[in-house]
Design a protein around this motif. Sequence first.
Motif, PDB file in Angstrom:
ATOM      1  N   VAL A   1       1.236  -1.460  -0.128  1.00  0.00           N
ATOM      2  CA  VAL A   1       0.148  -0.063  -0.235  1.00  0.00           C
ATOM      3  C   VAL A   1       0.644   1.137   0.377  1.00  0.00           C
ATOM      4  O   VAL A   1       1.830   0.901   1.164  1.00  0.00           O
ATOM      5  CB  VAL A   1      -0.834  -0.014   1.334  1.00  0.00           C
ATOM      6  CG1 VAL A   1      -1.872   1.088   1.166  1.00  0.00           C
ATOM      7  CG2 VAL A   1      -1.595  -1.328   1.278  1.00  0.00           C
ATOM      8  N   CYS A   2       0.983   1.571  -1.008  1.00  0.00           N
ATOM      9  CA  CYS A   2       0.951   3.106  -0.951  1.00  0.00           C
ATOM     10  C   CYS A   2       1.525   4.438   0.141  1.00  0.00           C
ATOM     11  O   CYS A   2       0.120   4.485   0.176  1.00  0.00           O
ATOM     12  CB  CYS A   2       1.151   4.076  -2.413  1.00  0.00           C
ATOM     13  SG  CYS A   2       1.930   5.806  -2.325  1.00  0.00           S
ATOM     14  N   PRO A   3       2.187   5.075   1.123  1.00  0.00           N
ATOM     15  CA  PRO A   3       2.109   5.347   1.396  1.00  0.00           C
ATOM     16  C   PRO A   3       1.354   6.948   1.210  1.00  0.00           C
ATOM     17  O   PRO A   3       0.698   7.686   2.299  1.00  0.00           O
ATOM     18  CB  PRO A   3       3.905   5.466   2.949  1.00  0.00           C
ATOM     19  CG  PRO A   3       4.332   5.882   1.083  1.00  0.00           C
ATOM     20  CD  PRO A   3       4.029   5.053  -0.046  1.00  0.00           C
ATOM     21  N   TRP A   4       1.617   7.327   0.468  1.00  0.00           N
ATOM     22  CA  TRP A   4       0.484   8.597   0.125  1.00  0.00           C
ATOM     23  C   TRP A   4      -0.546   8.892  -0.404  1.00  0.00           C
ATOM     24  O   TRP A   4      -1.537   9.629   0.385  1.00  0.00           O
ATOM     25  CB  TRP A   4       0.965   9.523  -1.606  1.00  0.00           C
ATOM     26  CG  TRP A   4       2.475  10.249  -0.363  1.00  0.00           C
ATOM     27  CD1 TRP A   4       3.844   9.425   0.548  1.00  0.00           C
ATOM     28  CD2 TRP A   4       3.449  10.656  -1.719  1.00  0.00           C
ATOM     29  NE1 TRP A   4       5.050   9.812  -0.077  1.00  0.00           N
ATOM     30  CE2 TRP A   4       5.244  10.739  -1.162  1.00  0.00           C
ATOM     31  CE3 TRP A   4       3.506  11.230  -3.744  1.00  0.00           C
ATOM     32  CZ2 TRP A   4       6.106  11.556  -1.763  1.00  0.00           C
ATOM     33  CZ3 TRP A   4       4.374  11.915  -3.914  1.00  0.00           C
ATOM     34  CH2 TRP A   4       5.999  11.798  -2.948  1.00  0.00           C
ATOM     35  N   HIS A   5      -1.503   7.412  -1.131  1.00  0.00           N
ATOM     36  CA  HIS A   5      -2.492   7.737  -1.560  1.00  0.00           C
ATOM     37  C   HIS A   5      -3.368   6.497  -1.272  1.00  0.00           C
ATOM     38  O   HIS A   5      -4.420   5.999  -2.098  1.00  0.00           O
ATOM     39  CB  HIS A   5      -2.204   8.781  -2.819  1.00  0.00           C
ATOM     40  CG  HIS A   5      -2.225  10.003  -2.787  1.00  0.00           C
ATOM     41  ND1 HIS A   5      -1.279   9.869  -3.933  1.00  0.00           N
ATOM     42  CD2 HIS A   5      -2.626  11.367  -2.731  1.00  0.00           C
ATOM     43  CE1 HIS A   5      -1.012  11.201  -4.192  1.00  0.00           C
ATOM     44  NE2 HIS A   5      -1.524  11.804  -2.542  1.00  0.00           N
ATOM     45  N   TRP A   6      -2.356   5.516  -0.502  1.00  0.00           N
ATOM     46  CA  TRP A   6      -2.921   4.230   0.051  1.00  0.00           C
ATOM     47  C   TRP A   6      -3.498   3.293  -1.880  1.00  0.00           C
ATOM     48  O   TRP A   6      -4.088   2.561  -1.737  1.00  0.00           O
ATOM     49  CB  TRP A   6      -4.551   4.649   1.029  1.00  0.00           C
ATOM     50  CG  TRP A   6      -3.570   4.687   2.152  1.00  0.00           C
ATOM     51  CD1 TRP A   6      -2.516   5.057   2.243  1.00  0.00           C
ATOM     52  CD2 TRP A   6      -4.408   5.683   3.122  1.00  0.00           C
ATOM     53  NE1 TRP A   6      -2.440   6.117   3.401  1.00  0.00           N
ATOM     54  CE2 TRP A   6      -3.824   5.971   4.067  1.00  0.00           C
ATOM     55  CE3 TRP A   6      -6.403   6.261   2.944  1.00  0.00           C
ATOM     56  CZ2 TRP A   6      -4.657   7.236   4.982  1.00  0.00           C
ATOM     57  CZ3 TRP A   6      -6.319   6.889   3.397  1.00  0.00           C
ATOM     58  CH2 TRP A   6      -5.833   7.405   4.538  1.00  0.00           C
ATOM     59  N   TYR A   7      -2.926   3.907  -2.830  1.00  0.00           N
ATOM     60  CA  TYR A   7      -3.186   3.034  -3.938  1.00  0.00           C
ATOM     61  C   TYR A   7      -2.309   1.653  -3.524  1.00  0.00           C
ATOM     62  O   TYR A   7      -0.963   1.241  -2.833  1.00  0.00           O
ATOM     63  CB  TYR A   7      -2.416   3.627  -5.651  1.00  0.00           C
ATOM     64  CG  TYR A   7      -3.113   4.206  -5.596  1.00  0.00           C
ATOM     65  CD1 TYR A   7      -3.150   4.355  -7.066  1.00  0.00           C
ATOM     66  CD2 TYR A   7      -3.961   5.511  -4.945  1.00  0.00           C
ATOM     67  CE1 TYR A   7      -4.195   5.094  -7.920  1.00  0.00           C
ATOM     68  CE2 TYR A   7      -5.121   6.620  -5.744  1.00  0.00           C
ATOM     69  CZ  TYR A   7      -4.424   6.164  -7.289  1.00  0.00           C
ATOM     70  OH  TYR A   7      -5.575   7.125  -7.730  1.00  0.00           O
TER      71      TYR A   7
END
Length: 114
Positions: free
Chosen positions: A54-60
């Motif tokens: 899970v990407c920490p910036w936008h939760w993709y």
Amino acid sequence: MLLPIAGPGVVRSDDGRAFAVFEVDDGYRVTDALCPHNKGPLDQGWLRDGSTVVCPWHWYRFDLDTGECDTSPQHVLGVHPVVDVDGVPHADVGGPPAPLSWSERLRAHARGDG
């Protein structure tokens, strides 16, 4: 190009490319270091269900085996095979990308890619 893996984090190739390394139950997974959505640092992301980052910036959310995005199918994360060389895991990241022409550079810049 083969890069030795010492553990989770980021590895860099001699040509300056960066790759995120994740430790999962059955070994390691290696992906491009930046999220294809908005260039977030994936090595700072969270592992979910043993095979999703899970990407920490936008939760993709991206599948570490296929690179497919659960959040938005138009985004695909680059994944790279891990091979064993004399008992040491290595990421097979291929060769450096071909240099872009000036027009390709300008188009990438206009898109916000460069």
